[in-house]
Motif scaffolding. Structure first.
Motif, PDB file in Angstrom:
ATOM      1  N   ALA A  82       0.823  -1.212   0.000  1.00 47.41           N
ATOM      2  CA  ALA A  82       0.000   0.000   0.000  1.00 47.41           C
ATOM      3  C   ALA A  82       0.860   1.268   0.000  1.00 47.41           C
ATOM      4  O   ALA A  82       0.428   2.311  -0.477  1.00 47.41           O
ATOM      5  CB  ALA A  82      -0.932  -0.001   1.204  1.00 47.41           C
ATOM      6  N   ALA A  83       2.087   1.174   0.504  1.00 43.30           N
ATOM      7  CA  ALA A  83       2.937   2.354   0.625  1.00 43.30           C
ATOM      8  C   ALA A  83       3.515   2.792  -0.713  1.00 43.30           C
ATOM      9  O   ALA A  83       3.836   3.956  -0.905  1.00 43.30           O
ATOM     10  CB  ALA A  83       4.076   2.068   1.606  1.00 43.30           C
ATOM     11  N   GLY A  84       3.632   1.883  -1.663  1.00 45.81           N
ATOM     12  CA  GLY A  84       4.241   2.221  -2.949  1.00 45.81           C
ATOM     13  C   GLY A  84       3.274   2.887  -3.894  1.00 45.81           C
ATOM     14  O   GLY A  84       2.108   3.136  -3.593  1.00 45.81           O
ATOM     15  N   MET A  85       3.769   3.204  -5.089  1.00 52.41           N
ATOM     16  CA  MET A  85       2.956   3.816  -6.134  1.00 52.41           C
ATOM     17  C   MET A  85       2.076   2.760  -6.780  1.00 52.41           C
ATOM     18  O   MET A  85       2.455   1.601  -6.868  1.00 52.41           O
ATOM     19  CB  MET A  85       3.852   4.357  -7.253  1.00 52.41           C
ATOM     20  CG  MET A  85       4.567   5.588  -6.971  1.00 52.41           C
ATOM     21  SD  MET A  85       5.333   6.108  -8.538  1.00 52.41           S
ATOM     22  CE  MET A  85       6.795   6.840  -7.931  1.00 52.41           C
ATOM     23  N   SER A  86       0.949   3.181  -7.282  1.00 53.99           N
ATOM     24  CA  SER A  86       0.125   2.279  -8.086  1.00 53.99           C
ATOM     25  C   SER A  86       0.785   2.153  -9.457  1.00 53.99           C
ATOM     26  O   SER A  86       1.652   2.946  -9.823  1.00 53.99           O
ATOM     27  CB  SER A  86      -1.294   2.827  -8.232  1.00 53.99           C
ATOM     28  OG  SER A  86      -1.285   3.972  -9.071  1.00 53.99           O
ATOM     29  N   ASP A  87       0.375   1.174 -10.229  1.00 51.45           N
ATOM     30  CA  ASP A  87       0.933   0.986 -11.569  1.00 51.45           C
ATOM     31  C   ASP A  87       0.711   2.223 -12.424  1.00 51.45           C
ATOM     32  O   ASP A  87       1.595   2.649 -13.167  1.00 51.45           O
ATOM     33  CB  ASP A  87       0.306  -0.238 -12.243  1.00 51.45           C
ATOM     34  CG  ASP A  87       0.737  -1.542 -11.601  1.00 51.45           C
ATOM     35  OD1 ASP A  87       1.749  -1.531 -10.864  1.00 51.45           O
ATOM     36  OD2 ASP A  87       0.055  -2.562 -11.822  1.00 51.45           O
ATOM     37  N   GLU A  88      -0.477   2.798 -12.321  1.00 58.27           N
ATOM     38  CA  GLU A  88      -0.798   3.977 -13.118  1.00 58.27           C
ATOM     39  C   GLU A  88       0.081   5.167 -12.727  1.00 58.27           C
ATOM     40  O   GLU A  88       0.581   5.892 -13.591  1.00 58.27           O
ATOM     41  CB  GLU A  88      -2.280   4.327 -12.959  1.00 58.27           C
ATOM     42  CG  GLU A  88      -2.752   5.341 -13.968  1.00 58.27           C
ATOM     43  CD  GLU A  88      -4.257   5.483 -13.971  1.00 58.27           C
ATOM     44  OE1 GLU A  88      -4.730   6.561 -13.591  1.00 58.27           O
ATOM     45  OE2 GLU A  88      -4.939   4.516 -14.359  1.00 58.27           O
ATOM     46  N   GLU A  89       0.286   5.380 -11.426  1.00 57.03           N
ATOM     47  CA  GLU A  89       1.149   6.476 -10.974  1.00 57.03           C
ATOM     48  C   GLU A  89       2.579   6.282 -11.471  1.00 57.03           C
ATOM     49  O   GLU A  89       3.240   7.227 -11.890  1.00 57.03           O
ATOM     50  CB  GLU A  89       1.151   6.560  -9.447  1.00 57.03           C
ATOM     51  CG  GLU A  89      -0.152   7.017  -8.841  1.00 57.03           C
ATOM     52  CD  GLU A  89      -0.172   6.878  -7.329  1.00 57.03           C
ATOM     53  OE1 GLU A  89      -0.842   7.707  -6.692  1.00 57.03           O
ATOM     54  OE2 GLU A  89       0.459   5.945  -6.788  1.00 57.03           O
ATOM     55  N   PHE A  90       3.062   5.032 -11.426  1.00 55.29           N
ATOM     56  CA  PHE A  90       4.413   4.738 -11.882  1.00 55.29           C
ATOM     57  C   PHE A  90       4.576   5.040 -13.367  1.00 55.29           C
ATOM     58  O   PHE A  90       5.544   5.660 -13.787  1.00 55.29           O
ATOM     59  CB  PHE A  90       4.772   3.276 -11.602  1.00 55.29           C
ATOM     60  CG  PHE A  90       6.123   2.874 -12.114  1.00 55.29           C
ATOM     61  CD1 PHE A  90       7.262   3.235 -11.421  1.00 55.29           C
ATOM     62  CD2 PHE A  90       6.250   2.153 -13.287  1.00 55.29           C
ATOM     63  CE1 PHE A  90       8.523   2.885 -11.891  1.00 55.29           C
ATOM     64  CE2 PHE A  90       7.493   1.800 -13.765  1.00 55.29           C
ATOM     65  CZ  PHE A  90       8.634   2.162 -13.066  1.00 55.29           C
ATOM     66  N   LEU A  91       3.599   4.594 -14.170  1.00 52.39           N
ATOM     67  CA  LEU A  91       3.668   4.844 -15.608  1.00 52.39           C
ATOM     68  C   LEU A  91       3.603   6.334 -15.916  1.00 52.39           C
ATOM     69  O   LEU A  91       4.328   6.831 -16.783  1.00 52.39           O
ATOM     70  CB  LEU A  91       2.556   4.091 -16.328  1.00 52.39           C
ATOM     71  CG  LEU A  91       2.708   2.569 -16.354  1.00 52.39           C
ATOM     72  CD1 LEU A  91       1.456   1.915 -16.948  1.00 52.39           C
ATOM     73  CD2 LEU A  91       3.944   2.147 -17.102  1.00 52.39           C
ATOM     74  N   ASP A  92       2.712   7.064 -15.211  1.00 55.61           N
ATOM     75  CA  ASP A  92       2.624   8.511 -15.409  1.00 55.61           C
ATOM     76  C   ASP A  92       3.953   9.189 -15.070  1.00 55.61           C
ATOM     77  O   ASP A  92       4.422  10.060 -15.807  1.00 55.61           O
ATOM     78  CB  ASP A  92       1.515   9.118 -14.555  1.00 55.61           C
ATOM     79  CG  ASP A  92       0.128   8.875 -15.131  1.00 55.61           C
ATOM     80  OD1 ASP A  92       0.031   8.624 -16.354  1.00 55.61           O
ATOM     81  OD2 ASP A  92      -0.848   8.925 -14.356  1.00 55.61           O
ATOM     82  N   ALA A  93       4.568   8.787 -13.962  1.00 55.97           N
ATOM     83  CA  ALA A  93       5.840   9.376 -13.546  1.00 55.97           C
ATOM     84  C   ALA A  93       6.956   9.038 -14.524  1.00 55.97           C
ATOM     85  O   ALA A  93       7.921   9.792 -14.668  1.00 55.97           O
ATOM     86  CB  ALA A  93       6.209   8.894 -12.142  1.00 55.97           C
ATOM     87  N   SER A  94       6.818   7.922 -15.236  1.00 52.60           N
ATOM     88  CA  SER A  94       7.827   7.508 -16.220  1.00 52.60           C
ATOM     89  C   SER A  94       7.607   8.146 -17.575  1.00 52.60           C
ATOM     90  O   SER A  94       8.372   7.911 -18.508  1.00 52.60           O
ATOM     91  CB  SER A  94       7.803   5.988 -16.376  1.00 52.60           C
ATOM     92  OG  SER A  94       8.087   5.373 -15.149  1.00 52.60           O
ATOM     93  N   GLY A  95       6.534   8.911 -17.721  1.00 51.29           N
ATOM     94  CA  GLY A  95       6.261   9.590 -18.976  1.00 51.29           C
ATOM     95  C   GLY A  95       5.465   8.757 -19.962  1.00 51.29           C
ATOM     96  O   GLY A  95       5.419   9.069 -21.145  1.00 51.29           O
ATOM     97  N   VAL A  96       4.822   7.690 -19.477  1.00 57.31           N
ATOM     98  CA  VAL A  96       4.031   6.830 -20.352  1.00 57.31           C
ATOM     99  C   VAL A  96       2.579   7.288 -20.309  1.00 57.31           C
ATOM    100  O   VAL A  96       2.042   7.564 -19.238  1.00 57.31           O
ATOM    101  CB  VAL A  96       4.142   5.355 -19.898  1.00 57.31           C
ATOM    102  CG1 VAL A  96       3.249   4.460 -20.725  1.00 57.31           C
ATOM    103  CG2 VAL A  96       5.585   4.890 -19.968  1.00 57.31           C
ATOM    104  N   ASP A  97       1.948   7.366 -21.474  1.00 50.14           N
ATOM    105  CA  ASP A  97       0.551   7.756 -21.562  1.00 50.14           C
ATOM    106  C   ASP A  97      -0.309   6.547 -21.167  1.00 50.14           C
ATOM    107  O   ASP A  97      -0.449   5.597 -21.937  1.00 50.14           O
ATOM    108  CB  ASP A  97       0.225   8.210 -22.976  1.00 50.14           C
ATOM    109  CG  ASP A  97      -1.215   8.676 -23.126  1.00 50.14           C
ATOM    110  OD1 ASP A  97      -1.937   8.744 -22.107  1.00 50.14           O
ATOM    111  OD2 ASP A  97      -1.617   8.972 -24.268  1.00 50.14           O
ATOM    112  N   THR A  98      -0.884   6.579 -19.970  1.00 52.31           N
ATOM    113  CA  THR A  98      -1.639   5.429 -19.463  1.00 52.31           C
ATOM    114  C   THR A  98      -2.908   5.177 -20.266  1.00 52.31           C
ATOM    115  O   THR A  98      -3.337   4.030 -20.390  1.00 52.31           O
ATOM    116  CB  THR A  98      -1.992   5.607 -17.976  1.00 52.31           C
ATOM    117  OG1 THR A  98      -2.671   6.845 -17.801  1.00 52.31           O
ATOM    118  CG2 THR A  98      -0.746   5.583 -17.119  1.00 52.31           C
ATOM    119  N   ASP A  99      -3.507   6.223 -20.821  1.00 49.67           N
ATOM    120  CA  ASP A  99      -4.694   6.027 -21.660  1.00 49.67           C
ATOM    121  C   ASP A  99      -4.342   5.246 -22.919  1.00 49.67           C
ATOM    122  O   ASP A  99      -5.086   4.374 -23.353  1.00 49.67           O
ATOM    123  CB  ASP A  99      -5.328   7.373 -22.025  1.00 49.67           C
ATOM    124  CG  ASP A  99      -5.891   8.090 -20.804  1.00 49.67           C
ATOM    125  OD1 ASP A  99      -6.286   7.392 -19.845  1.00 49.67           O
ATOM    126  OD2 ASP A  99      -5.940   9.334 -20.811  1.00 49.67           O
TER     127      ASP A  99
END
Length: 174
Positions: A82-99
């Motif tokens: 629970a303390a870490g980032m969600s997959d979506e947050e990680f992808l957003d932070a990496s510059g990946v368009d989650t949509d």
């Protein structure tokens, strides 16, 4: 029943299930008779025994406060996740368009089948009621096969005698 036992040679602690005749120390590998081992704690479940062993080791190392705060391995694992980032947050932070990732996943999901080019054409010939050139191309296109590849594969299947052309312009597997 699980017991936390200790080695008389190297002072290692480990958890033993039930009452075996003998058990080996995981650190020094000395074989001990179970009835002669010091049982520090006995518990009903393996996780409770592991928690008790952790508390004993923490106390031995001078971390008594940490041992009191410890609430169990399962809970610690849940809290760490629970303390870490969600997959979506990680992808957003990496510059990946989650949509875009989600849209690509939906496109590839299809009917759950992942077919090679040849498998896609053969499946179309098998499953379609009237497998015409256009119908086979459409089916294969849904599985990512370009029209040129479908034409080549149909020609190859005809030459090898695996498929024949019907009088109405369709195909039939042999």
């Amino acid at each position: 029943m699980y017991a936390v036992v200790g080695c008389s040679d190297c002072e290692a602690l480990w958890v033993v299930e039930g009452r075996p005749d003998t058990t080996s120390c995981p650190r020094c590998e000395r074989r001990h008779q179970h009835k002669k081992l010091k049982k520090f704690v006995t518990r009903e479940t393996a996780s409770e025994a592991k928690d008790a062993r952790t508390r004993l080791l923490a106390k031995r190392g001078g971390y008594e406060g940490a041992a009191r705060d410890l609430e169990g391995f399962e809970r610690l694992g849940d809290e760490a996740m629970a303390a870490g980032m969600s997959d979506e947050e990680f992808l957003d932070a990496s510059g990946v368009d989650t949509d875009a990732v989600e849209a690509a996943a939906e496109r590839t999901a299809g009917d759950g089948r992942s077919l090679s080019r040849t498998e896609a054409v053969r499946t179309a010939l098998r499953e379609l009621e009237a497998p015409t050139d256009a119908a086979v191309r459409e089916f294969a296109a849904d599985h990512g096969v370009p029209a040129e590849a479908v034409d080549r594969l149909l020609g190859k299947l005809e030459r090898t005698g695996e498929v024949t052309r019907t009088t109405d312009g369709g195909y039939r597997l042999l």
